[in-house]
Design a protein around this motif. Structure first.
Motif: not given
Length: 502
Positions: A98-119
């Motif tokens: 039931g949470g109210r969110v706005e357009a473009g708002q962050l909903l959740l973030r998955v662990d980005p460590t591996d993808r940061q290394d790849a970048l």
């Protein structure tokens, strides 16, 4: 002896008295029977008069209202799915049921460590490719300069050969000198070929460096995109439902974690019979742009939303009948997808019709009207629509006549009645049996939907409406106006008291 004589005398007198009384009773009985035999005891029958409520028929133009039941649906909803698998390391504000969110708002973030290394690796590869491109370009420039120098030397050697040959023809130079000049010219031509080969290799190296740079740029963009996939943002403003992700949970790619619904973009779907659907199409078979009212009972009052018919289903559906219609709601505060509501569709206006109570029309499609000498007449009418507790009939047959509001088994053609019109008084309680029955049933059809409230009860209902936070402002004002009137609809009072517990 004296006592015995007196006892016998008393018994004799008692016997004589009883005999005289019996004779007198027999005489009176005989006289009454003789009188009753001579006189006629039958009295003339007295006609019963029934009190009935009447309503005057006035033709008018009415827009019938078609009523159906439907379900509220979201016109814009989105399944929120994880694009990348991994552990959830951050939840956005409002990411809950039931949470109210706005357009473009962050909903959740998955662990980005591996993808940061790849970048980071992709950026390193891109830097190397750029350096290789610069080296290849410099080598190409040098190879071009070498070729130009070799061509100049070849030109000089060719000029020297020509000069030696000219001298040889004049006898100044020897053949050996000519051969030496020719050998030097051939060597210069061979150097030009070698420099051209080196230039071609430099050009190939530049092309390879450009390709590697392009691949590195593509890899970098892919790494950035994969890193961006670790963040899930809201595509539009709305509310969340079916939230299943929590911080620390491991999600897989394409796993559904929530559903984003836009509560401002709603529609209602409802099914009509084929006959009802036929009333909402024009001559060309196109669905009319009819106005729709959606009604939802909440806290003793009705939440209302306006809209218009938008479209119909392309097929009937297996095991279904009629037509499935969709109406777009313009503004529906308080409504949510899944609500079961009542839908009222306004049909095209019908001219020259009369609105009568449903109890006024018999099963055979007839009504009772007041005729001459206060006697009833039965008139057939054409029923066009049935609208809840009322019906719409063609007004030609009963125009200007007075119709009985409620029919009873005791009423029929030729019955003498006592008319009770709007504003008239009901018959007295001590009237005859026919009058009492007629008045009771007629009154039930006339004013049983309104009630007068005492001050305490009225104040309690008004306070309940004013303190209700879920009620829209327009609905609250409408209910308060009804409660401040001298008489209030019974349905409104019952709904309010039912919500407030009695």
């Amino acid at each position: 002896m004296r006592f015995l004589r007196r006892s016998l005398t008393g018994l004799l007198l008692l016997a004589v008295t009883l005999a005289l009384l019996a004779l007198a009773a027999q005489t009176v009985r005989t006289a009454v029977e003789t009188r009753m035999a001579r006189e006629n005891m039958s009295r003339p029958a007295r006609e019963r008069v029934f009190a009935v409520n009447l309503i005057a028929v006035t033709p008018e133009a009415v827009a019938p209202v078609l009523e159906a039941f439907g379900e509220v649906r979201a016109r814009r909803s989105l399944e929120v799915r994880a694009q990348a698998g991994g552990s959830v390391v951050e939840l956005g504000t409002g990411f809950e049921e039931g949470g109210r969110v706005e357009a473009g708002q962050l909903l959740l973030r998955v662990d980005p460590t591996d993808r940061q290394d790849a970048l980071a690796l992709a950026r390193t590869d891109l830097a190397e490719a750029e350096a290789e491109t610069r080296d290849a370009a410099a080598a190409l420039d040098i190879a071009g300069d070498d070729l130009a120098s070799a061509r100049r030397q070849a030109d000089l050697r060719a000029q020297a050969l020509a000069r030696q040959r000219d001298l040889a023809t004049r006898g100044v130079a020897t053949e050996a000198q000519v051969e030496t000049a020719a050998l030097a010219a051939a060597t210069a031509e061979q150097a030009v070929l070698s420099r051209r080969s080196a230039l071609a290799n430099a050009e190939a190296r530049v092309a390879q460096a450009d390709n590697r740079l392009a691949r590195s740029q593509i890899a970098l963009e892919e790494a950035e995109r994969r890193l961006a996939e670790t963040e899930i943002t809201a595509e539009f403003s709305g509310r969340l439902s079916g939230v299943s992700a929590v911080e620390g949970r491991i999600v897989t790619a394409n796993e559904k974690v929530a559903t984003l619904v836009d509560p401002t973009a709603l529609e209602v779907s409802f099914r009509l019979s084929t006959a009802q659907y036929a009333r909402l199409v024009d001559e060309s078979g196109q669905l009319l742009d009819a106005e729709v009212t959606a009604r939802l009972a909440v806290s003793g009052v009705d939440l209302l939303a306006r809209g218009r018919v938008d479209r119909e289903s392309a097929e009937v559906g297996e095991g279904q009948t009629g037509r499935l219609i969709f109406a777009r709601l313009e503004s529906a505060p308080g409504f949510r997808p899944g609500d079961f509501i009542t839908v009222e569709i306004e049909e095209p206006v019908l001219a020259n019709v009369a609105r009568l109570p449903a109890t006024a029309v018999g099963a055979a499609g007839t009504v009772l009207v007041l005729g001459e000498n206060d006697r009833l007449e039965e008139v057939p009418v054409e029923v066009i629509r049935r609208q809840g507790d009322s019906v719409l009939v063609r007004a030609e047959a009963v125009e200007g006549r007075e119709v009985v509001i409620e029919r009873t088994p005791m009423l029929g053609a030729g019955i003498l009645v006592r008319p009770l019109r709007e504003g008239g008084e009901a018959p007295e309680a001590g009237a005859g049996g026919g009058q009492g029955a007629g008045a009771g049933q007629g009154g039930g059809g006339g004013g049983g939907e309104m009630i007068a409230l005492d001050d305490e009860r009225r104040a309690r209902l008004i306070a309940f409406v004013r303190t209700n936070q879920m009620m829209p402002v327009d609905a609250k004002e409408r209910i308060l106006n009804q409660l401040n009137a001298p008489e209030v609809p019974v349905s409104v009072v019952e709904r309010l008291e039912g919500r407030m517990g009695g």
